[in-house]
Motif scaffolding. Structure first.
Motif, PDB file in Angstrom:
ATOM      1  N   ARG A 251       0.809  -1.214   0.000  1.00 28.29           N
ATOM      2  CA  ARG A 251       0.000   0.000   0.000  1.00 28.29           C
ATOM      3  C   ARG A 251       0.843   1.266   0.000  1.00 28.29           C
ATOM      4  O   ARG A 251       0.308   2.367  -0.124  1.00 28.29           O
ATOM      5  N   GLY A 252       2.128   1.104   0.198  1.00 33.60           N
ATOM      6  CA  GLY A 252       2.993   2.278   0.307  1.00 33.60           C
ATOM      7  C   GLY A 252       2.685   3.070   1.562  1.00 33.60           C
ATOM      8  O   GLY A 252       2.717   4.293   1.555  1.00 33.60           O
ATOM      9  N   TYR A 257       1.470   8.079   4.901  1.00 31.15           N
ATOM     10  CA  TYR A 257       0.490   8.315   3.827  1.00 31.15           C
ATOM     11  C   TYR A 257      -0.889   7.770   4.154  1.00 31.15           C
ATOM     12  O   TYR A 257      -1.016   6.625   4.530  1.00 31.15           O
TER      13      TYR A 257
ATOM     14  N   TYR B  31      -1.592   2.020  -7.055  1.00 34.05           N
ATOM     15  CA  TYR B  31      -2.111   2.116  -5.691  1.00 34.05           C
ATOM     16  C   TYR B  31      -3.614   1.844  -5.717  1.00 34.05           C
ATOM     17  O   TYR B  31      -4.304   2.251  -6.641  1.00 34.05           O
ATOM     18  N   PHE B  38      -5.109   3.713  -8.907  1.00 34.30           N
ATOM     19  CA  PHE B  38      -4.360   4.840  -9.444  1.00 34.30           C
ATOM     20  C   PHE B  38      -2.970   4.385  -9.845  1.00 34.30           C
ATOM     21  O   PHE B  38      -2.239   3.808  -9.045  1.00 34.30           O
ATOM     22  N   ALA B  40       0.451   5.180 -10.340  1.00 29.39           N
ATOM     23  CA  ALA B  40       1.349   6.280  -9.945  1.00 29.39           C
ATOM     24  C   ALA B  40       2.650   6.276 -10.739  1.00 29.39           C
ATOM     25  O   ALA B  40       3.213   7.324 -11.018  1.00 29.39           O
ATOM     26  N   PRO B  59       7.004  17.465 -11.815  1.00 27.90           N
ATOM     27  CA  PRO B  59       6.116  18.246 -10.952  1.00 27.90           C
ATOM     28  C   PRO B  59       5.616  17.412  -9.772  1.00 27.90           C
ATOM     29  O   PRO B  59       5.781  16.197  -9.746  1.00 27.90           O
ATOM     30  N   ASN B  60       4.995  18.069  -8.817  1.00 24.22           N
ATOM     31  CA  ASN B  60       4.440  17.348  -7.666  1.00 24.22           C
ATOM     32  C   ASN B  60       3.432  16.297  -8.111  1.00 24.22           C
ATOM     33  O   ASN B  60       2.618  16.555  -8.992  1.00 24.22           O
ATOM     34  N   GLY B  61       3.514  15.142  -7.490  1.00 24.34           N
ATOM     35  CA  GLY B  61       2.555  14.082  -7.814  1.00 24.34           C
ATOM     36  C   GLY B  61       2.922  13.278  -9.046  1.00 24.34           C
ATOM     37  O   GLY B  61       2.160  12.426  -9.493  1.00 24.34           O
ATOM     38  N   ALA B  62       4.120  13.515  -9.600  1.00 23.71           N
ATOM     39  CA  ALA B  62       4.506  12.819 -10.828  1.00 23.71           C
ATOM     40  C   ALA B  62       4.905  11.368 -10.577  1.00 23.71           C
ATOM     41  O   ALA B  62       4.951  10.557 -11.498  1.00 23.71           O
ATOM     42  N   GLY B  63       5.196  11.033  -9.318  1.00 27.50           N
ATOM     43  CA  GLY B  63       5.585   9.657  -9.007  1.00 27.50           C
ATOM     44  C   GLY B  63       7.046   9.507  -8.615  1.00 27.50           C
ATOM     45  O   GLY B  63       7.564   8.396  -8.562  1.00 27.50           O
ATOM     46  N   LYS B  64       7.699  10.601  -8.293  1.00 24.21           N
ATOM     47  CA  LYS B  64       9.129  10.550  -7.946  1.00 24.21           C
ATOM     48  C   LYS B  64       9.356   9.792  -6.634  1.00 24.21           C
ATOM     49  O   LYS B  64      10.182   8.884  -6.573  1.00 24.21           O
ATOM     50  N   THR B  65       8.623  10.189  -5.605  1.00 22.50           N
ATOM     51  CA  THR B  65       8.807   9.551  -4.309  1.00 22.50           C
ATOM     52  C   THR B  65       8.476   8.063  -4.387  1.00 22.50           C
ATOM     53  O   THR B  65       9.197   7.221  -3.854  1.00 22.50           O
ATOM     54  N   THR B  66       7.395   7.738  -5.058  1.00 21.37           N
ATOM     55  CA  THR B  66       7.017   6.335  -5.196  1.00 21.37           C
ATOM     56  C   THR B  66       8.140   5.542  -5.860  1.00 21.37           C
ATOM     57  O   THR B  66       8.497   4.447  -5.402  1.00 21.37           O
TER      58      THR B  66
HETATM   59  N1  LIG Z   1       0.591   5.253  -0.471  1.00 27.11           N
HETATM   60  C1  LIG Z   1      -0.142   5.812  -1.446  1.00 27.11           C
HETATM   61  N2  LIG Z   1      -1.418   5.415  -1.650  1.00 27.11           N
HETATM   62  C2  LIG Z   1      -2.150   5.953  -2.642  1.00 27.11           C
HETATM   63  N3  LIG Z   1      -1.720   6.902  -3.496  1.00 27.11           N
HETATM   64  C3  LIG Z   1      -0.462   7.363  -3.336  1.00 27.11           C
HETATM   65  C4  LIG Z   1       0.389   6.842  -2.307  1.00 27.11           C
HETATM   66  N4  LIG Z   1       1.583   7.477  -2.405  1.00 27.11           N
HETATM   67  C5  LIG Z   1       1.478   8.349  -3.426  1.00 27.11           C
HETATM   68  N5  LIG Z   1       0.260   8.290  -3.992  1.00 27.11           N
HETATM   69  C6  LIG Z   1      -0.200   9.066  -5.162  1.00 27.11           C
HETATM   70  O1  LIG Z   1       0.650   8.757  -6.239  1.00 27.11           O
HETATM   71  C7  LIG Z   1       1.001   9.923  -6.963  1.00 27.11           C
HETATM   72  C8  LIG Z   1       2.502  10.088  -6.991  1.00 27.11           C
HETATM   73  O2  LIG Z   1       2.959  10.447  -5.713  1.00 27.11           O
HETATM   74  P1  LIG Z   1       4.472  10.667  -5.377  1.00 27.11           P
HETATM   75  O3  LIG Z   1       5.233   9.458  -5.785  1.00 27.11           O
HETATM   76  O4  LIG Z   1       4.556  11.075  -3.958  1.00 27.11           O
HETATM   77  O5  LIG Z   1       4.850  11.894  -6.333  1.00 27.11           O
HETATM   78  P2  LIG Z   1       6.005  12.990  -6.237  1.00 27.11           P
HETATM   79  O6  LIG Z   1       6.996  12.522  -5.249  1.00 27.11           O
HETATM   80  O7  LIG Z   1       6.543  13.070  -7.624  1.00 27.11           O
HETATM   81  O8  LIG Z   1       5.365  14.262  -5.819  1.00 27.11           O
HETATM   82  C9  LIG Z   1       0.278  11.076  -6.301  1.00 27.11           C
HETATM   83  O9  LIG Z   1      -0.896  11.340  -7.044  1.00 27.11           O
HETATM   84  C10 LIG Z   1      -0.061  10.567  -4.932  1.00 27.11           C
HETATM   85  O10 LIG Z   1      -1.265  11.116  -4.480  1.00 27.11           O
END
Ligand SMILES: Nc1ncnc2c1ncn2[C@@H]1O[C@H](COP(=O)(O)OP(=O)(O)O)[C@@H](O)[C@H]1O
Ligand SMILES: [Mg+2]
Lengths: 257, 327
Positions: A251-252, A257, B31, B38, B40, B59-66
């Motif tokens: 689920r990350g 989150y 996710y 979704f 990601a 940009p924010n929400g692009a999936g970098k952190t994931t």
């Molecule tokens: N654990 C999670 N569960 C559901 N959705 C997630 C989760 N983590 C991130 N997201 C969604 O995935 C997308 C990418 O997030 P993230 O990887 O944090 O992007 P970034 O770091 O580029 O801003 C976002 O739309 C965020 O809302």
């Protein structure tokens, strides 16, 4: 592994001692609850009644209860707090793997809580005039008790990983545990006589009371069952914790989150 | 295949320079389920070599952190595979010995502990023997200019100092790969510069660094290579230089020190340049540029400069140009 244990002990101790007001208030609360329990037990029993080893049995039950729930809380609540604040992910980056790290944490937490508990117990024995025995054989049922207790701690840790907010679960859990540990079910008759072997820790607490309060020796058959009980709950806890870890990674949700 | 590993690594030893440290193939993350479903991250494939700095820009929400968390074994990929120094962090926790990470946000550390205590603790957690961890911790603190703050609880440090301690902690086990998620986010200008300088220094030791950022200047200043990610998909991946060159115009600006003679002005104009006082603008081929330079002789040159795009322009152009559902 020794280094890890040492590091966890040190971390637990520093975090505990760095804010002394929290330490003192914690000990005062445990003391107060203990004392209240004593006073009410004596009051209910009435002044003329020879409460004797019955009271000691309750004390032991209560002491074990605080020990187990504080280890459980340490694991579960800290897991939740660390998920919220962000250190949890750093912990999951350990090449030891999360189960081993949390096992070390449970040991560290136990060591700390055991020290506090000993202090409290000695003080209480002074107040109540209760005389508990500490024969070395008590280490055996204590070990089987802790195995099951760790199992439960890992179950609670798993709940914290998956559900995030564990306060309510912990509350209910503490209540149930109090019931299980404080009541001397080993004296029960009827189906409970046998059922208690299936419930976590109960066979071990019965043995501990035999040794410490009733002046009895260790019954080896019962002990074998207590050990089995401990191993089964420990294995169950580990299994569920691994499942929870996989689920959280899926689920990350290791971070807030 | 199992590669034999030496049990002890010294502080600076890094086997085979130029070797692949990080490799991902078709990493994807979905996710949630059903309506919540979704996507990601979509099929991210990247390779990172020893000593290389890759910026993951988007940009924010692009999936970098994931993506970065999938590389660190913290988020399980729905599909695809990660290898770090030949090991899979999702299958072998041992692979984590090669990874150091500073994740987004300000809490990678225990706030009640001091920097020295954090380093000691995390060193052991990363399987560094206790004594060695302590020694390295002191070295890192000295190197990062944190000696004086060694015994101050982390919560009393400034945000920039906390970030430096977090980076030090990520290096305590001498990892081959350093993952930095938005390392300069939330820092003031000065602290941001400090962290950038640190990142450069760490890259020079031969570690592979992957950093994510949505700040273009950070990527431009630090990265050898940039991967631009948008809506979970990599839409461009090139060396920073090449990317900038590709998007740069071919107009040159020249400046001379002194007056050009009328015949010189004539030749220069013939070659397609325009002269305005000491300023010359030229938009022809690079080859003819030399003829132009020859024609200017012997008047001293002050500057020859090519119009240069910065990443901001590249980024805006790419993000605008890409259709919604590119393959
Ligand atoms: N654990 C999670 N569960 C559901 N959705 C997630 C989760 N983590 C991130 N997201 C969604 O995935 C997308 C990418 O997030 P993230 O990887 O944090 O992007 P970034 O770091 O580029 O801003 C976002 O739309 C965020 O809302
Ligand atoms: Mg992010």
């Amino acid at each position: 592994m020794i280094d890890l244990l040492y590091a966890e002990l040190k971390r637990t101790w520093i975090q505990f001692i760095r804010y002394p007001t929290e330490v003192i208030s914690g000990i005062v609360i445990i003391m107060a609850v203990f004392y209240g329990l004593f006073a009410s037990a004596q009051y209910m029993a009435g002044p003329g009644f020879a409460f004797g080893d019955r009271l000691d049995a309750v004390v032991i039950g209560y002491a074990l209860w605080t020990l187990i729930i504080s280890v459980n809380n340490d694991i579960a609540i800290n897991l939740q707090i660390e998920a919220e604040t962000g250190t949890l992910e750093q912990v999951f980056l350990s090449p030891f793997g999360a189960p081993r790290v949390f096992l070390a944490r449970a040991f560290a937490s136990l060591a700390l809580r055991l020290v506090i508990l000993m202090v409290v117990l000695l003080l209480l024995m002074g107040i109540s005039g209760s005389r508990l025995a500490f024969p070395p054989t008590l280490l055996l049922p204590l070990a089987s008790l802790l195995l099951a207790g760790y199992g439960l701690a890992f179950l609670m840790g798993a709940a914290a990983l998956v559900f995030k907010r564990v306060q309510q679960i912990l509350g209910i859990f503490q209540f149930l545990l109090l019931f299980l540990l404080a009541a001397p079910l080993e004296e029960a008759t009827g189906p409970m006589q046998y059922l208690r072997f299936l419930l976590p820790m109960l066979p071990s607490t019965g043995l501990l009371r035999d040794l410490m309060a009733r002046g009895l020796g260790l019954d080896w058959v019962t002990y074998a069952l207590a050990l089995l009980n401990g191993l089964v709950y420990f294995a169950l806890g580990m299994l569920v914790f691994r499942w929870a870890e996989a689920t959280a990674k899926q689920r990350g949700s290791l971070s807030g989150y | 295949m199992q590669i034999a590993r030496r049990p002890t690594e010294t502080w600076t030893e890094h086997p085979s320079p130029g070797s692949i440290v990080l490799d991902t193939r078709d990493l994807s993350k979905v996710y949630g389920r059903g309506k919540q479903r979704f996507e990601a991250v979509k099929q991210v494939s990247l390779t990172l070599h020893q000593g290389e700095v890759l910026a993951f820009l988007g940009p924010n929400g692009a999936g970098k952190t994931t993506t970065i968390k999938m590389m660190a074994g913290l988020v399980r990929p729905t599909q695809g595979r990660v290898t770090v120094a030949g090991e899979d962090p999702h299958r072998q926790p041992r692979a984590l010995r090669h990874i150091g990470a500073v994740l987004e946000g300000n809490r990678n550390l225990y706030w009640r502990l001091t920097p020295a205590e954090n380093l000691d603790y995390f060193g052991v957690l990363r399987q560094v023997p206790r004594q060695l961890a302590h020694r390295r911790g002191l070295e890192l603190l000295a190197r990062f200019g944190l000696e004086e703050k060694r015994n101050t609880p982390v919560q009393k440090l400034s945000r920039g100092q906390q970030q430096k301690v977090a980076i030090a902690v990520a290096l305590i086990h001498n990892p081959r790969l350093l993952l930095l998620d938005e390392p300069t986010l939330g820092l003031d200008v000065e602290a941001g510069e400090m962290v950038k300088a640190l990142v450069r220094q760490i890259a020079q030791e031969g570690r592979a660094i992957l950093l994510t950022t949505h700040q273009l200047d950070v990527a431009e200043e630090l990265a050898d290579r940039v991967a631009i990610i948008r809506r979970g998909r990599i839409i461009a991946e090139q060396s920073t230089e090449a990317l900038l060159r590709e998007f740069s115009g071919s107009t040159y600006h020249l400046e001379v020190d002194g007056e050009l003679s009328p015949p010189q002005i004539h030749t220069v104009t013939q070659l397609g340049a325009t002269v305005r006082g000491t300023q010359i603008t030229y938009a022809g081929t690079p080859e003819n540029l030399y003829a132009l330079l020859g024609a200017l002789s012997p008047v001293p040159l002050v500057a020859v400069q090519r119009d240069r795009a910065d990443l901001t322009q590249v980024f805006l152009k790419l993000v605008k140009d890409q259709p919604e559902s590119s393959p």
